[in-house]
Design a protein around this motif. Sequence first.
Motif, PDB file in Angstrom:
ATOM      1  N   CYS A  13      10.242  16.605 -30.294  1.00  0.00           N
ATOM      2  CA  CYS A  13       8.994  15.901 -29.959  1.00  0.00           C
ATOM      3  C   CYS A  13       9.183  14.391 -30.076  1.00  0.00           C
ATOM      4  O   CYS A  13       8.723  13.624 -29.227  1.00  0.00           O
ATOM      5  N   GLU A  16      11.283  13.120 -27.140  1.00  0.00           N
ATOM      6  CA  GLU A  16      10.482  13.084 -25.916  1.00  0.00           C
ATOM      7  C   GLU A  16       9.487  11.926 -25.947  1.00  0.00           C
ATOM      8  O   GLU A  16       9.257  11.262 -24.938  1.00  0.00           O
ATOM      9  N   THR A  17       8.906  11.665 -27.106  1.00  0.00           N
ATOM     10  CA  THR A  17       7.972  10.550 -27.251  1.00  0.00           C
ATOM     11  C   THR A  17       8.674   9.223 -27.004  1.00  0.00           C
ATOM     12  O   THR A  17       8.148   8.344 -26.304  1.00  0.00           O
ATOM     13  N   SER A  21       7.859   6.743 -23.930  1.00  0.00           N
ATOM     14  CA  SER A  21       7.498   5.366 -24.237  1.00  0.00           C
ATOM     15  C   SER A  21       8.358   4.385 -23.437  1.00  0.00           C
ATOM     16  O   SER A  21       7.855   3.385 -22.910  1.00  0.00           O
TER      17      SER A  21
END
Length: 168
Positions: A13, A16-17, A21
Motif C-alpha cells: 500500500c 502504491e501510494t 503521489s
Amino acid sequence: MSLSELKSIAANCLDETIRMSAIIDNLLLLARADAGQDVIKREPVDLQKLVRETYDESVILASQKSITVTLQETQEATVLGDEQRIRQMLLNLIDNAIKYNRINGTIDINLLRENGVGRIRIADTGIGIPESQIARIFDRFYRVDRARSRALGGSGLGLSIAQWIVQA
C-alpha cells in the motif's frame, strides 16, 4: 492473517501510494506548464558539475541491476536553466536506461560542447525503441511496451517531462 502478511500488505500500500503521489506531482507539473505558469527557474547552471553528480547517483542506481555506468567525457558548459529540473530530466533518462537495459549492460554518459551548445548524451545497451514508435515516445502516458513498462513501474510521463524541461 499473520503479522508478516499484514506487513507485506502495508508495504504494498505504501509503495502504491508513493507511486501515485509521483504521478500526481508529474501531472501537476505538466498542467502548470501547459497553463503557462512559471514553474522553471532561469539561472546559470554548471552542466559539467551537474552531469558528474548525476553520474555518481546513476552508478548506485544501476548497480542494483549489475549495469556499468561510465562517464566518457565532460566538457565545461553552462546553460541558463533550472538546476533541479535539469537534474530531474537527467535522472528520468538514466532511469529509463536502467529499466530497459539488460543485466550486465552498460550506460555511457557524456557532455560535449558543440558550436557553443552543451550536448548531453546518454546511451545504453538496452532493448531500444522500434523505429515505428519513436515519433510517439514523448506523448504523455505513451509506453512502447505497455506490459513491460507497467511491470517496471513506469507511468509514461518521464520522457514527456524530459522533453518539456529541454524545451523550457
